[in-house]
Design an enzyme around this catalytic site. Structure first.
Site, short mmCIF file in Angstrom:
data_model
loop_
_atom_site.label_atom_id
_atom_site.label_comp_id
_atom_site.label_asym_id
_atom_site.label_seq_id
_atom_site.Cartn_x
_atom_site.Cartn_y
_atom_site.Cartn_z
N HIS A 127 -19.02 -8.98 7.61
CA HIS A 127 -17.94 -9.86 8.78
C HIS A 127 -18.25 -11.26 8.86
O HIS A 127 -17.98 -11.72 9.33
CB HIS A 127 -17.62 -9.07 9.61
CG HIS A 127 -16.98 -9.89 10.79
ND1 HIS A 127 -15.81 -10.08 11.10
CD2 HIS A 127 -17.58 -10.39 11.94
CE1 HIS A 127 -15.36 -10.81 12.32
NE2 HIS A 127 -17.25 -10.81 13.31
N HIS A 132 -17.11 -14.84 8.25
CA HIS A 132 -17.17 -16.51 9.11
C HIS A 132 -17.46 -17.84 8.77
O HIS A 132 -17.18 -18.48 9.22
CB HIS A 132 -18.04 -16.69 10.10
CG HIS A 132 -17.67 -15.46 11.16
ND1 HIS A 132 -16.65 -15.78 12.31
CD2 HIS A 132 -18.38 -13.59 12.15
CE1 HIS A 132 -16.15 -15.20 13.67
NE2 HIS A 132 -17.00 -13.92 13.09
N GLU A 172 -12.46 -15.70 15.62
CA GLU A 172 -11.95 -14.13 15.03
C GLU A 172 -10.77 -14.52 14.73
O GLU A 172 -10.47 -13.49 13.55
CB GLU A 172 -12.64 -12.91 16.39
CG GLU A 172 -13.84 -13.75 16.78
CD GLU A 172 -15.24 -12.73 15.68
OE1 GLU A 172 -14.18 -12.32 14.40
OE2 GLU A 172 -16.16 -12.93 16.29
N SER A 191 -11.71 -10.36 7.26
CA SER A 191 -13.11 -9.14 7.01
C SER A 191 -12.99 -7.39 6.83
O SER A 191 -13.29 -6.52 6.40
CB SER A 191 -14.27 -9.33 7.35
OG SER A 191 -13.80 -9.64 8.67
#
Ligand SMILES: [Fe+2]
Length: 268
Positions: A127, A132, A172, A191
């Site tokens: 993730h 990111h 996010e 993700s």
């Protein structure tokens, strides 16, 4: 971020780099990374926005092993002066904001087990790195995350949860309008194969035009597919947000009050 509060415990423990700054992952861990990344890349076409896909190619992640932080940092540094910093699975808000304000993105360095292959509540290295880091090569996105960290340091601790919502609905779980339709850029979407399809293609969630005060006022749950997404027009909008008065937006959101949740309460 919200997942990185100082509350709660994780069954996972971040890995510590050796004296050369390298983390010795096992063959099994590297295979989990391989299986995650080779499943996710074909899902991106038509769902991730083009700047994100281009940035992912720029990151040039290995497929056969978990990337080492110093290699990830080298690419980010070249583009925007950012780097990644290995941290525990859960870190306090002040540490989180402080790292972002100094252009270091906190990365938990453990990888999920096979048991948690499809869904993990904690942020693991897949993730963190895959989700990111690609957009941090874009100076507009990077400027927003840096400004966000600085706002977090300046904010009253009682406003940290409010700020967490802004991060949630952009970094996010953000969506973006493109000529080809809605596309994703948020790491939690990138993700997760399930949420990538749902966020972009399902007619179930609401997709609202991004408004920082509205995002600050909107509750979320971390353990469900999101009922609401906010859609920006381009990363320019995040860059403009970086120049705006983030603390002023918080004040306005407090004055207006929270929206009612559009999801059932989390089971006890
Ligand atoms: Fe995250």
């Amino acid at each position: 971020m919200p997942k990185k509060s100082s509350h709660g415990k994780s069954k996972y423990v971040s890995r510590t780099p050796d004296e050369n700054g390298l983390i010795p992952y096992s063959r099994n861990e590297n295979e989990i990374w391989h299986d995650l990344i080779t499943r996710q890349i074909p899902m991106l076409q038509g769902r991730a926005c083009k700047p994100w896909i281009n940035a992912m190619h720029e990151m040039n992640f290995p497929k056969d092993r978990i990337p080492q932080l110093k290699d990830v940092s080298a690419v980010l540094m070249e583009h925007t002066g950012w780097s990644v910093a290995g941290v525990d699975a859960l870190i306090p808000f002040t540490e989180f904001f402080g790292l972002l304000a100094s252009k270091r993105f906190p990365v938990a360095t453990f990888i999920r087990t096979r048991e948690d292959f499809d869904y993990i509540q904690e942020p693991d290295v897949f993730h963190e790195v895959f989700g990111h880091t690609p957009p941090l090569t874009d100076h507009r996105f990077a400027a927003f995350v840096e400004a966000y960290g600085k706002a977090g340091l300046a904010a009253d601790p009682k406003d940290h949860a409010m700020l967490a919502r802004l991060f949630w609905f952009t970094v996010e779980f953000g969506l973006v309008n493109t000529d080809e339709g809605i596309r994703a850029y948020g790491s939690g979407i990138m993700s997760s194969p399930g949420e990538l399809v749902y966020a972009v293609e399902s007619d179930k969630p609401e997709r609202l035009p991004f408004d920082p005060v509205e995002a600050l006022r909107t509750p979320y749950r971390i353990d469900i597919l999101q009922p609401v997404y906010f859609v920006i027009d381009s990363f320019d909008e995040l860059f403009e947000l970086a120049q705006s008065d983030l603390l002023g937006h918080i004040k306005e959101a407090r004055r207006l009050g929270m929206h009612e949740p559009k999801f059932p309460p989390k089971p006890a």
